[in-house]
Motif scaffolding. Structure first.
Motif, PDB file in Angstrom:
ATOM      1  N   PHE A   1       0.794  -1.229   0.000  1.00 49.03           N
ATOM      2  CA  PHE A   1       0.000   0.000   0.000  1.00 49.03           C
ATOM      3  C   PHE A   1       0.826   1.278   0.000  1.00 49.03           C
ATOM      4  N   VAL A   2       2.164   1.172  -0.079  1.00 50.28           N
ATOM      5  CA  VAL A   2       2.980   2.374   0.058  1.00 50.28           C
ATOM      6  C   VAL A   2       2.751   3.361  -1.080  1.00 50.28           C
ATOM      7  N   SER A   3       2.573   2.862  -2.319  1.00 48.54           N
ATOM      8  CA  SER A   3       2.346   3.797  -3.427  1.00 48.54           C
ATOM      9  C   SER A   3       0.992   4.473  -3.303  1.00 48.54           C
ATOM     10  N   THR A   4      -0.015   3.727  -2.838  1.00 50.58           N
ATOM     11  CA  THR A   4      -1.333   4.341  -2.598  1.00 50.58           C
ATOM     12  C   THR A   4      -1.232   5.388  -1.508  1.00 50.58           C
ATOM     13  N   LEU A   5      -0.409   5.124  -0.522  1.00 49.84           N
ATOM     14  CA  LEU A   5      -0.196   6.079   0.568  1.00 49.84           C
ATOM     15  C   LEU A   5       0.334   7.399   0.025  1.00 49.84           C
ATOM     16  N   GLU A   6       1.269   7.323  -0.904  1.00 52.45           N
ATOM     17  CA  GLU A   6       1.849   8.524  -1.491  1.00 52.45           C
ATOM     18  C   GLU A   6       0.866   9.209  -2.440  1.00 52.45           C
ATOM     19  N   ASP A   7       0.222   8.410  -3.322  1.00 52.38           N
ATOM     20  CA  ASP A   7      -0.640   8.998  -4.354  1.00 52.38           C
ATOM     21  C   ASP A   7      -1.902   9.609  -3.778  1.00 52.38           C
ATOM     22  N   SER A   8      -2.435   9.009  -2.704  1.00 50.12           N
ATOM     23  CA  SER A   8      -3.724   9.459  -2.167  1.00 50.12           C
ATOM     24  C   SER A   8      -3.588  10.588  -1.163  1.00 50.12           C
ATOM     25  N   GLY A   9      -2.353  10.901  -0.739  1.00 46.44           N
ATOM     26  CA  GLY A   9      -2.151  11.991   0.213  1.00 46.44           C
ATOM     27  C   GLY A   9      -2.431  11.618   1.652  1.00 46.44           C
ATOM     28  N   ILE A  10      -2.523  10.307   1.945  1.00 47.25           N
ATOM     29  CA  ILE A  10      -2.790   9.873   3.321  1.00 47.25           C
ATOM     30  C   ILE A  10      -1.485   9.802   4.121  1.00 47.25           C
ATOM     31  N   GLY A  11      -0.360   9.942   3.441  1.00 45.00           N
ATOM     32  CA  GLY A  11       0.932   9.810   4.093  1.00 45.00           C
ATOM     33  C   GLY A  11       1.092  10.607   5.379  1.00 45.00           C
ATOM     34  N   PRO A  12       0.729  11.904   5.417  1.00 46.45           N
ATOM     35  CA  PRO A  12       0.909  12.679   6.650  1.00 46.45           C
ATOM     36  C   PRO A  12       0.165  12.094   7.844  1.00 46.45           C
ATOM     37  N   SER A  13      -1.106  11.747   7.663  1.00 46.41           N
ATOM     38  CA  SER A  13      -1.875  11.199   8.783  1.00 46.41           C
ATOM     39  C   SER A  13      -1.378   9.814   9.172  1.00 46.41           C
ATOM     40  N   PHE A  14      -0.962   9.012   8.171  1.00 46.18           N
ATOM     41  CA  PHE A  14      -0.464   7.676   8.464  1.00 46.18           C
ATOM     42  C   PHE A  14       0.859   7.752   9.226  1.00 46.18           C
ATOM     43  N   ASP A  15       1.783   8.611   8.779  1.00 53.87           N
ATOM     44  CA  ASP A  15       3.069   8.759   9.468  1.00 53.87           C
ATOM     45  C   ASP A  15       2.874   9.285  10.885  1.00 53.87           C
ATOM     46  N   ARG A  16       1.929  10.194  11.036  1.00 58.60           N
ATOM     47  CA  ARG A  16       1.655  10.725  12.375  1.00 58.60           C
ATOM     48  C   ARG A  16       1.145   9.618  13.294  1.00 58.60           C
ATOM     49  N   LYS A  17       0.284   8.773  12.778  1.00 62.49           N
ATOM     50  CA  LYS A  17      -0.235   7.666  13.572  1.00 62.49           C
ATOM     51  C   LYS A  17       0.900   6.729  13.993  1.00 62.49           C
ATOM     52  N   VAL A  18       1.797   6.416  13.064  1.00 64.39           N
ATOM     53  CA  VAL A  18       2.917   5.520  13.379  1.00 64.39           C
ATOM     54  C   VAL A  18       3.801   6.133  14.464  1.00 64.39           C
ATOM     55  N   ILE A  19       4.110   7.431  14.331  1.00 66.17           N
ATOM     56  CA  ILE A  19       4.955   8.094  15.323  1.00 66.17           C
ATOM     57  C   ILE A  19       4.285   8.075  16.692  1.00 66.17           C
ATOM     58  N   GLU A  20       2.985   8.335  16.735  1.00 61.55           N
ATOM     59  CA  GLU A  20       2.266   8.335  18.008  1.00 61.55           C
ATOM     60  C   GLU A  20       2.249   6.954  18.636  1.00 61.55           C
ATOM     61  N   LEU A  21       2.077   5.913  17.807  1.00 64.50           N
ATOM     62  CA  LEU A  21       2.079   4.546  18.333  1.00 64.50           C
ATOM     63  C   LEU A  21       3.445   4.177  18.906  1.00 64.50           C
TER      64      LEU A  21
END
Length: 642
Positions: free
Chosen positions: A459-479
């Motif tokens: 799903f990494v390319s979808t993460l980049e193309d769809s613009g969800i990367g910022p929220s996803f990275d923030r979630k990972v950092i918080e976890l």
């Protein structure tokens, strides 16, 4: 033994010799003074006692004489006071020699002689009535001499400690250039060079440091030449000179690495017929112009540099590795590619309208390179036999590939909102067995009730193309932050997406969160080489922010692109992880292993640590020691739940 220890020992020995000399002089002088003082005191005492006794001699008063003798004797300064009267019994006071607080050995060494003083006693008619003898008590002399020695030793020891401390600081500062030279030599041995060492004020060291700086500069120049040679040879050996795409060697090595690591994607072959006719009719220059144009079209269609690996396999065949894609994606890609080729200006040069055939095969499990390529060859043969321009061979083993991008985007958003993101960690070890673990890299996965566990590769390319990367990275950092231990010294590396570091909202939040002491102590962050190159300004800003907070920063998949390594000089990462293709090259052990060694040397020349990736077993690990890597990771260390 270290030089500073030798110098300290010499200083201590010199001080001890000096101490012995001072002690002896002090001992001799004090003993002589005390002996003279004892003699002088006895003479004074004899005179004083004789004058006190004189009035009691005529008429004779033995009781008063006895009282006077006892009074002087009880003072403790004398061993004996004796009055020898004519024709009368002697009157005497005696006491034993008792010396408190002085070691017996010192008493035997010092040996004060017993001092006596005598005088005649005269009555008031100036007739001799007797003799007065007083023996001095040397106990006070022993005690005073011993105390003088102890005080001298104490002050001298204090002085030695002070001198040693000052000498350690002074000599350590003086020898700092030597330590810098030693460190520089050790770093050069590992292909690090660094900046010039400041010239010291000491003449001898100045010559030494100047010589090392000159040598370092020559080595740096040689390293730069080697780096340029590496880039040149890399282009010659791994890049197609006509199109600028990778050649078959590079493609095969990259695909081999990809196939060994839970592959999820498609291999695509594109075959162009009619190039031979163009060569015969219009010459090879025209043919090469067509090939160049075909390469440009291929690049234009495959925009996401991180998702695609493009290659010219042969004279009339191109290859594309497409990671993280489903059948719908590959079909759209193939159709767009065919349309672009038919709409280009080169189409008129081909006699047959059906001059392009595209075939793709899904790869969803580890395979050998030959097996994977044979699957795509079979698909290409089926495309040639079909009236369609392309043929796609799918595999339904991985349902995630059958999801449209829109549904996968919803799945990602749901995972972020509903805490359906799992984390795994994988150790990155140092090659030095005595060194601690370099860090743990964090990998994120999704878990879905229908699809099960979904790795980041899907799903990494979808993460980049769809613009969800910022929220996803923030979630990972918080976890990750939620699971950090306050006393832990272990670092965890978190990968940041390209769209995240280009998002102002995410950067504002990120710059606040990294000011946390626990984050500074326990986290480090990575970006891919694609992000560092194609989002260079954002990568540079991120690097500056992390350097300011003294948080380690790394670049992943270095060497995957054909671009120069100059971008590393500007963002100055603390470490890099080389692309798996270099692991494959080194493991093969043929002439291509040179590119691994030269890449490591070129990066070390920038004072950056280099980590090998995709190390599978101990045998492979043993091969990599010769390449001077600083660390390694791979399935030699199985990822575990975080």
């Amino acid at each position: 033994m270290r030089l500073i220890n030798r110098i300290t020992i010499i200083i201590i020995l010199c001080l001890l010799v000096n101490l012995i000399g001072v002690l002896w002089i002090n001992y001799a002088t004090t003993k002589s003074y005390l002996y003279s003082q004892l003699e002088s005191d006895l003479q004074n005492a004899v005179t004083s006692v004789s004058m006190r006794i004189g009035p009691y001699l005529n008429p004779l008063d033995t009781e008063m004489i006895n009282a006077t003798v006892n009074a002087y004797g009880n003072s403790g300064f004398y061993l004996s006071v004796e009055v020898d009267l004519n024709d009368q019994p002697n009157i005497a006071y005696t006491q034993p020699l008792k010396i408190d607080g002085v070691p017996t050995a010192f008493i035997e060494f010092a040996q004060f002689p017993i001092v006596e003083a005598s005088t005649s006693l005269m009555d008031n008619q100036w007739r001799q009535a007797g003799t007065l003898t007083i023996t001095g008590n040397p106990a006070y002399a022993y005690q005073h001499l011993w105390q003088s020695i102890i005080n001298t030793i104490g002050w001298f020891l204090l002085l030695i400690v002070l001198i040693i401390a000052l000498a350690a600081v002074g000599v350590g500062k003086m020898l700092k250039p030597v330590y810098l030279v030693i460190r520089r030599v050790n770093r050069i041995r590992k292909h690090y060079v660094g900046d010039e060492i400041p010239l010291p004020n000491i003449k001898e060291f100045r010559f030494l440091v100047q010589a090392i700086n000159n040598m370092s500069e020559r080595i740096k120049t040689q390293f730069n030449k080697d780096a340029r040679l590496h880039e040149s040879l890399k282009l010659q050996a791994l890049q197609d000179p006509t199109t600028g795409l990778s050649n078959r060697h590079y493609f095969n090595s990259h695909v081999t690495s990809w196939l060994s690591d839970n592959p999820h994607g498609y291999l695509m072959f594109i075959e162009i017929t009619g190039l031979d006719q163009i060569n015969q009719q219009l010459g090879f220059h025209k043919r090469d112009e067509v090939v160049v144009r075909l390469g440009e079209i291929l690049r234009a269609v495959c925009k996401n540099e991180q998702q695609y690996v493009l290659c010219r396999l042969s004279l009339n065949q191109f290859g594309v590795l497409v990671t993280d894609a489903g059948e719908e994606d590959i079909t759209v890609l193939a159709q767009e590619l065919i349309n672009e080729l038919h709409n280009s200006e080169v189409v008129n040069l081909f006699e047959d309208d059906d001059f392009v055939k595209v075939a793709a095969c899904a790869i969803t499990e580890p395979l050998s390179l030959s097996k994977a390529l044979s699957l795509v060859d079979n698909a290409l043969n089926q495309a040639k036999q079909s009236s369609e321009h392309f043929f796609v061979k799918s595999d339904n083993k991985i349902p995630i590939f059958e999801l449209p991008k829109s549904e996968l985007k919803l799945l990602l958003e749901s995972a972020v909102d509903n805490d359906k993101v799992d984390l795994e960690k994988q150790a990155v070890n140092c090659f030095d067995e005595d060194a601690p673990i370099y860090h743990f890299e964090i990998f994120a996965r999704l878990h879905d009730e229908k699809l099960g566990k979904i790795s980041a590769g899907a799903f990494v390319s979808t993460l980049e193309d769809s613009g969800i990367g910022p929220s996803f990275d923030r979630k990972v950092i918080e976890l990750v932050m939620a699971k950090l231990k306050a006393s832990s010294n272990t670092r965890y590396a978190i990968n940041l997406s390209s769209c995240a570091i280009n998002d102002n909202g995410f950067l504002t939040w990120f710059e606040k969160i990294i000011q946390n002491d626990q984050v500074k102590q326990s986290l480090c962050f990575e970006i891919t080489e694609n992000t560092a190159i194609y989002s260079h300004e954002s990568a540079l800003h991120l690097a500056n922010v992390l350097h300011t907070q003294k948080i380690p920063f790394g670049v992943d998949h270095v060497g995957k692109k054909f671009e120069s390594l100059n971008y590393l000089q500007s963002i100055k990462p603390d470490y890099v992880k080389v692309a798996p293709i270099y692991t494959t090259m080194a493991a093969v052990g043929d002439h291509r292993a040179y590119f691994t060694a030269s890449l490591v040397a070129a990066i070390h020349n920038l004072n950056i640590h280099v980590i090998a990736s995709h190390i599978e077993n101990n045998e492979q690990l043993a091969q990599f020691i010769q390449y001077q890597f600083d660390g390694y990771q791979g399935f030699i260390n199985t990822p575990t739940s975080f």
